[in-house]
Motif scaffolding. Structure first.
Motif, PDB file in Angstrom:
ATOM      1  N   VAL A  89      40.594  32.544  37.469  1.00  0.00           N
ATOM      2  CA  VAL A  89      41.741  33.681  37.286  1.00  0.00           C
ATOM      3  C   VAL A  89      42.488  33.797  38.722  1.00  0.00           C
ATOM      4  CG1 VAL A  89      43.238  36.455  36.767  1.00  0.00           C
ATOM      5  CG2 VAL A  89      41.627  34.850  35.632  1.00  0.00           C
ATOM      6  N   VAL A  90      43.411  33.564  39.632  1.00  0.00           N
ATOM      7  CA  VAL A  90      44.119  34.450  40.834  1.00  0.00           C
ATOM      8  C   VAL A  90      44.538  35.864  41.019  1.00  0.00           C
ATOM      9  CG1 VAL A  90      45.014  33.316  43.037  1.00  0.00           C
ATOM     10  CG2 VAL A  90      43.945  31.658  41.332  1.00  0.00           C
ATOM     11  N   PHE A  91      43.650  37.030  41.753  1.00  0.00           N
ATOM     12  CA  PHE A  91      44.722  37.225  41.914  1.00  0.00           C
ATOM     13  C   PHE A  91      44.438  37.973  43.087  1.00  0.00           C
ATOM     14  CE2 PHE A  91      40.253  37.437  41.466  1.00  0.00           C
ATOM     15  CZ  PHE A  91      39.005  38.719  42.868  1.00  0.00           C
ATOM     16  N   ARG A  92      45.147  39.083  43.431  1.00  0.00           N
ATOM     17  CA  ARG A  92      45.192  39.522  44.711  1.00  0.00           C
ATOM     18  C   ARG A  92      45.445  41.223  45.031  1.00  0.00           C
ATOM     19  NH1 ARG A  92      47.458  35.819  48.481  1.00  0.00           N
ATOM     20  NH2 ARG A  92      47.401  36.570  50.291  1.00  0.00           N
ATOM     21  N   GLY A  93      45.086  41.282  45.788  1.00  0.00           N
ATOM     22  CA  GLY A  93      44.726  43.214  46.450  1.00  0.00           C
ATOM     23  C   GLY A  93      44.203  43.577  47.248  1.00  0.00           C
ATOM     24  N   THR A  94      44.628  44.896  48.008  1.00  0.00           N
ATOM     25  CA  THR A  94      43.562  45.422  48.726  1.00  0.00           C
ATOM     26  C   THR A  94      42.504  45.070  49.263  1.00  0.00           C
ATOM     27  OG1 THR A  94      43.644  47.736  48.627  1.00  0.00           O
ATOM     28  CG2 THR A  94      45.951  46.650  49.109  1.00  0.00           C
ATOM     29  N   ALA A  95      42.317  45.063  50.265  1.00  0.00           N
ATOM     30  CA  ALA A  95      40.561  44.920  50.277  1.00  0.00           C
ATOM     31  C   ALA A  95      39.698  46.344  49.453  1.00  0.00           C
ATOM     32  CB  ALA A  95      40.430  45.049  52.395  1.00  0.00           C
ATOM     33  N   ALA A  96      40.164  47.422  49.777  1.00  0.00           N
ATOM     34  CA  ALA A  96      39.914  48.174  48.945  1.00  0.00           C
ATOM     35  C   ALA A  96      39.920  48.612  47.319  1.00  0.00           C
ATOM     36  CB  ALA A  96      40.879  50.081  49.803  1.00  0.00           C
ATOM     37  N   GLN A  97      41.157  47.827  47.218  1.00  0.00           N
ATOM     38  CA  GLN A  97      41.200  48.042  45.592  1.00  0.00           C
ATOM     39  C   GLN A  97      39.678  46.107  45.502  1.00  0.00           C
ATOM     40  OE1 GLN A  97      44.847  46.409  45.735  1.00  0.00           O
ATOM     41  NE2 GLN A  97      45.356  48.003  44.014  1.00  0.00           N
ATOM     42  N   VAL A  98      39.897  45.147  46.273  1.00  0.00           N
ATOM     43  CA  VAL A  98      38.803  45.189  46.247  1.00  0.00           C
ATOM     44  C   VAL A  98      37.470  45.496  45.699  1.00  0.00           C
ATOM     45  CG1 VAL A  98      37.431  42.405  46.912  1.00  0.00           C
ATOM     46  CG2 VAL A  98      39.973  42.839  46.537  1.00  0.00           C
ATOM     47  N   ASN A  99      37.017  46.140  47.011  1.00  0.00           N
ATOM     48  CA  ASN A  99      36.030  46.900  46.951  1.00  0.00           C
ATOM     49  C   ASN A  99      35.676  47.499  45.508  1.00  0.00           C
ATOM     50  OD1 ASN A  99      35.585  45.745  49.666  1.00  0.00           O
ATOM     51  ND2 ASN A  99      36.421  47.127  50.693  1.00  0.00           N
ATOM     52  N   SER A 100      36.726  47.971  45.530  1.00  0.00           N
ATOM     53  CA  SER A 100      36.600  49.262  44.296  1.00  0.00           C
ATOM     54  C   SER A 100      36.175  48.808  42.971  1.00  0.00           C
ATOM     55  CB  SER A 100      37.582  50.407  44.046  1.00  0.00           C
ATOM     56  OG  SER A 100      37.691  50.896  42.806  1.00  0.00           O
ATOM     57  N   ALA A 101      37.411  47.264  43.281  1.00  0.00           N
ATOM     58  CA  ALA A 101      36.329  46.683  41.772  1.00  0.00           C
ATOM     59  C   ALA A 101      35.005  45.784  41.953  1.00  0.00           C
ATOM     60  CB  ALA A 101      37.381  45.085  41.754  1.00  0.00           C
ATOM     61  N   PHE A 102      34.956  45.345  42.968  1.00  0.00           N
ATOM     62  CA  PHE A 102      33.581  44.529  42.451  1.00  0.00           C
ATOM     63  C   PHE A 102      32.725  45.205  43.829  1.00  0.00           C
ATOM     64  CE2 PHE A 102      37.267  41.979  41.936  1.00  0.00           C
ATOM     65  CZ  PHE A 102      37.438  41.331  41.264  1.00  0.00           C
ATOM     66  N   ALA A 159      26.189  41.269  47.301  1.00  0.00           N
ATOM     67  CA  ALA A 159      27.171  40.193  46.357  1.00  0.00           C
ATOM     68  C   ALA A 159      28.085  41.399  45.299  1.00  0.00           C
ATOM     69  CB  ALA A 159      25.986  39.918  45.324  1.00  0.00           C
ATOM     70  N   PRO A 160      29.016  40.996  45.354  1.00  0.00           N
ATOM     71  CA  PRO A 160      30.384  41.899  44.044  1.00  0.00           C
ATOM     72  C   PRO A 160      29.885  41.801  42.770  1.00  0.00           C
ATOM     73  CG  PRO A 160      31.275  39.612  45.166  1.00  0.00           C
ATOM     74  CD  PRO A 160      29.582  39.447  45.565  1.00  0.00           C
ATOM     75  N   THR A 161      29.708  42.315  42.404  1.00  0.00           N
ATOM     76  CA  THR A 161      29.199  43.149  40.746  1.00  0.00           C
ATOM     77  C   THR A 161      30.429  43.314  40.117  1.00  0.00           C
ATOM     78  OG1 THR A 161      29.112  45.120  41.052  1.00  0.00           O
ATOM     79  CG2 THR A 161      26.962  44.067  41.812  1.00  0.00           C
ATOM     80  N   LEU A 162      30.119  42.290  38.607  1.00  0.00           N
ATOM     81  CA  LEU A 162      31.195  42.528  37.455  1.00  0.00           C
ATOM     82  C   LEU A 162      30.077  43.606  35.641  1.00  0.00           C
ATOM     83  CD1 LEU A 162      32.710  39.164  37.467  1.00  0.00           C
ATOM     84  CD2 LEU A 162      33.463  41.043  38.147  1.00  0.00           C
ATOM     85  N   PRO A 163      30.927  44.379  35.436  1.00  0.00           N
ATOM     86  CA  PRO A 163      30.091  44.619  34.202  1.00  0.00           C
ATOM     87  C   PRO A 163      30.269  43.849  32.988  1.00  0.00           C
ATOM     88  CG  PRO A 163      32.851  45.843  34.955  1.00  0.00           C
ATOM     89  CD  PRO A 163      32.380  44.238  35.563  1.00  0.00           C
ATOM     90  N   LYS A 164      29.233  44.254  32.895  1.00  0.00           N
ATOM     91  CA  LYS A 164      28.632  43.040  31.548  1.00  0.00           C
ATOM     92  C   LYS A 164      29.482  42.432  30.704  1.00  0.00           C
ATOM     93  CE  LYS A 164      25.223  43.522  27.953  1.00  0.00           C
ATOM     94  NZ  LYS A 164      24.215  44.152  26.722  1.00  0.00           N
ATOM     95  N   ALA A 165      30.394  43.044  29.804  1.00  0.00           N
ATOM     96  CA  ALA A 165      31.094  42.577  29.122  1.00  0.00           C
ATOM     97  C   ALA A 165      31.587  41.233  30.345  1.00  0.00           C
ATOM     98  CB  ALA A 165      32.215  43.911  28.986  1.00  0.00           C
ATOM     99  N   VAL A 166      32.446  41.538  30.893  1.00  0.00           N
ATOM    100  CA  VAL A 166      32.941  40.593  32.223  1.00  0.00           C
ATOM    101  C   VAL A 166      31.939  39.623  32.094  1.00  0.00           C
ATOM    102  CG1 VAL A 166      35.113  40.252  33.529  1.00  0.00           C
ATOM    103  CG2 VAL A 166      34.685  42.045  32.099  1.00  0.00           C
ATOM    104  N   ALA A 167      31.324  40.257  32.662  1.00  0.00           N
ATOM    105  CA  ALA A 167      30.184  38.876  33.077  1.00  0.00           C
ATOM    106  C   ALA A 167      29.192  38.014  32.098  1.00  0.00           C
ATOM    107  CB  ALA A 167      28.652  39.833  34.434  1.00  0.00           C
TER     108      ALA A 167
END
Length: 662
Positions: free
Chosen positions: A126-139, A159-167
């Motif tokens: 999946v390709v996504f786009r956002g601001t640095a602030a949004q990416v920092n918040s998401a990952f 290192a970015p992180t993801l919730p267990k269900a997504v990871a």
């Protein structure tokens, strides 16, 4: 069997990144998303909160080992499943992530306020786009700016992180700018300054180039040795041939044995009754952006050089969808690449159809372009004349790209990549590295040569492409001979991939050391023995206004790759066979066939006299001096097995026809 698959590549990539390519458990971070250049020593601080950032999430294949096994079996001439490809729908049904897992991944990204900009039918990423602030918040990536050899790039400081269900079904995350590709073309006047080292002047992210090199002057030659120039004493001589103004399609066809192929085919016809010109084949070309004048330019070029009108179609974004111009080198920086690719394929396979698929940028946009071809199986030969700078990308990125290559191999689609124009990349990276994707064991990497064509169009000789250039000032050389390195074919030993089985016993163990070595084959790439290309150059990157049509001289492994792709198209037409991922057949053919042209060091130093059309400055260009890479008898890391020609391409194709001689 091939020795490396996506899982192995992912693990071996630790040598380049120092991190695991996939999370150890579903609720752990993704350390493999941190590229090697994102180090505290070159950290320039946090990226501005409103910085626009593009990223990708790569999902797990449902049967990674099965996808690898299929790719191996259908590509190996010794396998009972050779050429038993799947179509795109079959491959997706068998191996792609599930629709539910994909939908959950998309929903997660949207819940974080990120915009989805790419969703391929294969559901591999999946390709996504956002601001640095949004990416920092998401990952939790904490994006910073990094100085990478003079270029500022954005990348994760942790290192970015993801919730267990997504990871649970995501194997890779990329949120950095290091995956930006650059075109691999060169002109006689392009490159670093004469006091500098390095290749074609490209940094980690491509910089804008002049779209219109100066028209060659009378100081050049139309064939090798036509004209000569007097220079200060060098290599026991004071006179050297002048550089080539640009070989024509007819000269390239002749030198690489098209006439011999025509004579060898009974009745001068291939299996389906046509003259050997690629008819019935489709060659796809991928680049960033799209030239506004490509069809008119290609047809004007064809008329000038006696070719039929090009059978051309394209799938491209609208100019309003183009993104990341400064990062990618703008449309004007990619227009010469597209024109070169189209003219080179059309020149070597004038009857073939050409499908151009343009990316909206030089990063994930190119992934989307590739997926359009793979997911629709729109061609079985794909020419890609671009690359990353070495293997300086994250392990997660390598893993995701290899999965796309496994899809291509499983469907019988051959991916051809230019090997690069900066030799071993040491001047730019600080260490030797081949360029990715050419370093992948699942693609055919095309290196470069300097080609000498005689007055009658016959092949004289080739050397490895590696140019040094010494300016002549006041009757003397500005630097000790041979002068500073200018540019040369990329290649070398991968730090990320193990040696595939098809290279064992062919690539010297002393060179390979158990790793994948590139390139596999080579073709003319030296801009001083370059190719004529027709362009109406873009003069304004905002309006895409263009100047008048003109003929220019180009080289680079961007030339070598489409020349090879065109020859493969002719070989498929004549043999009636689809080659698919070609490397196992290429190496098998090299063991028993004398048709590959081995490129060895010349008996005496070859050089060319060059007068710059733009400045009038004079130079001596010394050949076959490609950084630490060297030509040698047999396999070498400048030209691979040797120079591609029509006869060798046909012998490769006939591996699927029980290897019978033509």
């Amino acid at each position: 069997m091939l020795a490396v698959g996506a899982a192995t590549a992912c693990a071996v990539a630790l040598g380049a990144t120092g991190a695991s390519a996939a999370p150890v458990s579903p609720d752990t971070p993704y350390p493999g998303s941190i590229p090697s250049w994102a180090q505290p020593s070159n950290d320039q601080g946090a990226a501005a909160a409103d910085t626009s950032v593009e990223g990708e999430l790569f999902l797990s294949l449902r049967n990674q080992d099965g996808a690898k096994a299929l790719a191996e079996a259908v590509s190996n001439p010794r396998s009972g499943k050779y050429q038993k490809w799947l179509d795109a729908a079959q491959w997706i049904a068998r191996f792609s992530p599930t629709k539910d897992d994909y939908a959950n991944t998309v929903s997660f990204l949207e819940s974080k306020g990120l915009t989805i900009t790419g969703t391929p039918d294969s559901r591999q990423y999946v390709v996504f786009r956002g601001t640095a602030a949004q990416v920092n918040s998401a990952f939790g990536a904490q994006l910073h700016k990094y100085d990478f050899k003079g270029t500022t790039l954005i990348g994760p400081s942790q290192a970015p992180t993801l919730p267990k269900a997504v990871a649970a079904h995501v194997v890779g995350v990329t949120v950095d700018q290091g995956a930006a590709r650059h075109p691999n073309y060169a002109t006689p006047d392009s490159g670093q300054s004469d006091s500098g080292q390095g290749g074609s002047g490209q940094g980690a992210a491509p910089r804008s180039r002049s779209a219109a090199p100066a028209t060659p002057s009378a100081a050049c030659s139309n064939y090798f040795g036509q004209n000569a120039d007097t220079v200060p004493p060098a290599y026991g001589r004071t006179s050297f041939p002048t550089y080539i103004c640009g070989y024509t399609p007819g000269q390239i066809e002749s030198a690489y044995g098209k006439d011999a192929l025509v004579k060898a085919v009974p009745g001068n016809r291939g299996k389906h009754g046509q003259a050997p010109d690629g008819k019935g084949q489709t060659v796809a070309i991928i680049d960033a952006y799209a030239s506004p004048t490509i069809l008119a330019d290609a047809n004007a070029y064809s008329a000038r050089y006696g070719l039929p009108p090009v059978d051309y179609r394209q799938i491209v974004p609208s100019p309003g969808e183009f993104k990341d111009g400064a990062l990618c080198g703008f449309p004007s920086g990619w227009q010469p690449e597209q024109s070169l690719d189209v003219d080179a394929v059309h020149g070597t396979a004038p009857g073939a159809k050409i499908l151009y698929v343009g990316g909206y940028n030089c990063n994930a946009g190119i992934d989307i372009a590739l997926s359009k071809i793979l997911d629709g199986k729109l061609a079985n030969i794909v020419s890609n004349s671009y690359g990353n700078q070495g293997e300086a990308v994250s392990a997660n990125y390598l893993f995701g790209q290899v999965n796309l290559e496994l899809q291509a191999a499983g469907e019988g689609i051959g991916l051809y990549y230019s090997s690069g124009d900066s030799g071993n990349e040491a001047a730019s990276l600080g260490y030797a590295s081949p360029d990715f994707p050419a370093s992948s064991p699942w693609v055919t990497a095309v290196g470069g040569t300097s080609l000498a064509v005689a007055q009658d169009g016959s092949y004289q000789f080739e050397t490895g492409w590696g140019d040094t250039r010494d300016q002549i000032v006041n009757g003397a050389y500005n630097d000790p001979l041979p002068g500073p390195f200018r540019f040369g074919a990329g290649g070398g030993v991968s730090a990320a991939f193990a040696q595939p089985d098809y290279q064992k016993g062919v690539v010297p163990n002393t060179l390979a050391q158990g790793k994948r070595v590139s390139p596999d084959v080579a073709s003319d790439a030296d801009p001083y023995t370059g190719y004529v290309v027709g362009i109406s150059p873009i003069t304004d990157n905002t309006t895409l206004a263009t100047g008048p049509f003109a003929i220019f001289t180009y080289g680079g492994t961007s030339l070598a790759c489409p020349l090879t792709a065109g020859q493969m198209a002719v070989a498929q037409q004549v043999s009636g066979e689809v080659i698919g991922f070609a490397n196992p057949a290429i190496y098998a053919t090299s063991r028993r066939s004398g048709t590959v042209q081995d490129v060895v060091p010349p008996p005496t130093q070859e050089a060319l006299a060059f007068t710059s059309p733009s400045t009038g400055s004079k130079y001596l260009v010394s050949l076959d001096l490609d950084t630490s890479l060297q030509t040698a008898r047999g396999y070498d890391d400048v030209t691979g097995l040797g120079s591609m020609n029509y006869q060798f391409a046909l012998a490769v194709a006939r591996q699927g026809d029980h290897g019978r001689p033509f």
